[in-house]
Design a protein around this motif. Structure first.
Motif, PDB file in Angstrom:
ATOM      1  N   GLY A  48       0.879  -1.286   0.250  1.00 40.88           N
ATOM      2  CA  GLY A  48      -0.003  -0.086  -0.097  1.00 40.88           C
ATOM      3  C   GLY A  48       0.789   1.411   0.067  1.00 40.88           C
ATOM      4  N   ILE A  49       1.675   1.130   0.658  1.00 41.41           N
ATOM      5  CA  ILE A  49       2.846   2.372   0.748  1.00 41.41           C
ATOM      6  C   ILE A  49       3.533   2.492  -0.508  1.00 41.41           C
ATOM      7  CG2 ILE A  49       5.011   3.359   1.846  1.00 41.41           C
ATOM      8  CD1 ILE A  49       4.010   1.805   4.569  1.00 41.41           C
ATOM      9  N   LEU A  50       3.997   1.443  -1.126  1.00 41.10           N
ATOM     10  CA  LEU A  50       4.558   1.575  -2.283  1.00 41.10           C
ATOM     11  C   LEU A  50       3.517   2.128  -3.220  1.00 41.10           C
ATOM     12  CD1 LEU A  50       6.680  -1.729  -2.525  1.00 41.10           C
ATOM     13  CD2 LEU A  50       7.589   0.471  -2.215  1.00 41.10           C
ATOM     14  N   ARG A  51       2.387   1.742  -3.347  1.00 44.92           N
ATOM     15  CA  ARG A  51       1.511   2.471  -4.508  1.00 44.92           C
ATOM     16  C   ARG A  51       1.100   3.770  -4.204  1.00 44.92           C
ATOM     17  NH1 ARG A  51      -1.357  -1.973  -7.055  1.00 44.92           N
ATOM     18  NH2 ARG A  51      -1.012  -4.180  -6.209  1.00 44.92           N
ATOM     19  N   SER A  52       1.063   4.225  -2.882  1.00 47.95           N
ATOM     20  CA  SER A  52       0.595   5.365  -2.575  1.00 47.95           C
ATOM     21  C   SER A  52       1.804   6.313  -3.109  1.00 47.95           C
ATOM     22  CB  SER A  52       0.432   5.861  -1.052  1.00 47.95           C
ATOM     23  OG  SER A  52       1.517   5.616  -0.334  1.00 47.95           O
ATOM     24  N   LYS A  53       2.900   6.004  -3.251  1.00 47.18           N
ATOM     25  CA  LYS A  53       4.113   6.755  -3.369  1.00 47.18           C
ATOM     26  C   LYS A  53       4.507   6.421  -4.883  1.00 47.18           C
ATOM     27  CE  LYS A  53       5.137   7.903   0.942  1.00 47.18           C
ATOM     28  NZ  LYS A  53       5.058   9.248   1.392  1.00 47.18           N
ATOM     29  N   ASN A  54       3.824   5.638  -5.641  1.00 48.74           N
ATOM     30  CA  ASN A  54       3.841   5.594  -6.981  1.00 48.74           C
ATOM     31  C   ASN A  54       5.314   4.908  -7.286  1.00 48.74           C
ATOM     32  OD1 ASN A  54       2.976   5.322  -9.685  1.00 48.74           O
ATOM     33  ND2 ASN A  54       3.827   7.090 -10.348  1.00 48.74           N
ATOM     34  N   ILE A  55       5.733   4.015  -6.319  1.00 46.71           N
ATOM     35  CA  ILE A  55       7.028   3.249  -6.478  1.00 46.71           C
ATOM     36  C   ILE A  55       6.447   2.175  -7.430  1.00 46.71           C
ATOM     37  CG2 ILE A  55       8.800   2.404  -5.414  1.00 46.71           C
ATOM     38  CD1 ILE A  55       8.613   4.368  -3.099  1.00 46.71           C
ATOM     39  N   GLN A  56       7.054   1.641  -8.347  1.00 50.25           N
ATOM     40  CA  GLN A  56       6.511   0.538  -9.064  1.00 50.25           C
ATOM     41  C   GLN A  56       7.460  -0.531  -8.811  1.00 50.25           C
ATOM     42  OE1 GLN A  56       7.488   2.251 -12.796  1.00 50.25           O
ATOM     43  NE2 GLN A  56       5.953   3.818 -12.434  1.00 50.25           N
ATOM     44  N   ALA A  57       7.048  -1.572  -8.036  1.00 50.11           N
ATOM     45  CA  ALA A  57       7.389  -2.750  -7.593  1.00 50.11           C
ATOM     46  C   ALA A  57       6.591  -3.743  -7.720  1.00 50.11           C
ATOM     47  CB  ALA A  57       7.983  -2.651  -5.993  1.00 50.11           C
ATOM     48  N   TRP A  58       6.846  -5.005  -8.056  1.00 47.23           N
ATOM     49  CA  TRP A  58       6.166  -6.337  -8.135  1.00 47.23           C
ATOM     50  C   TRP A  58       5.956  -6.869  -6.815  1.00 47.23           C
ATOM     51  CZ3 TRP A  58       7.729 -11.052 -11.537  1.00 47.23           C
ATOM     52  CH2 TRP A  58       6.926 -12.084 -11.638  1.00 47.23           C
ATOM     53  N   VAL A  59       5.045  -6.741  -6.055  1.00 42.12           N
ATOM     54  CA  VAL A  59       4.688  -7.557  -4.885  1.00 42.12           C
ATOM     55  C   VAL A  59       3.754  -8.674  -5.007  1.00 42.12           C
ATOM     56  CG1 VAL A  59       3.648  -6.902  -2.751  1.00 42.12           C
ATOM     57  CG2 VAL A  59       4.819  -4.887  -3.931  1.00 42.12           C
TER      58      VAL A  59
END
Length: 86
Positions: A48-59
């Motif tokens: 959720g944090i990655l998505r909110s920061k628009n950090i593109q990672a494959w979770v």
């Protein structure tokens, strides 16, 4: 210790922080099983944090049969390495 906990330091990172652009220039995979000794809730929080920061990672969430142990890690390395080496 703070910088070893992405759930903590990324949550407080400003949206215009230059590291976000650097993160997005690389490929990242965060994988968690949902079986014994796994902690998928903290991975969901990080997702959720990655998505909110628009950090593109494959979770990626593996099944309930996948536990935190070497046999699964070997499978995950084989699975994700082609993507990471791109």
């Amino acid at each position: 210790v703070y910088r070893n906990s992405p759930v903590h330091y990324l949550a407080g990172m400003p949206m215009d922080h230059p590291y976000i652009e650097l993160y997005n220039q690389k490929r990242a995979v965060i994988c968690v099983g949902q079986g014994a000794w796994e902690m998928p809730d903290s991975t969901r929080q990080l997702d959720g944090i990655l998505r909110s920061k628009n950090i593109q990672a494959w979770v990626d969430y593996w099944g309930y049969d996948c536990c935190h142990d070497w046999p699964w890690w070997y499978q995950q390395v084989i699975y994700y390495m082609p993507y990471l080496l791109g």
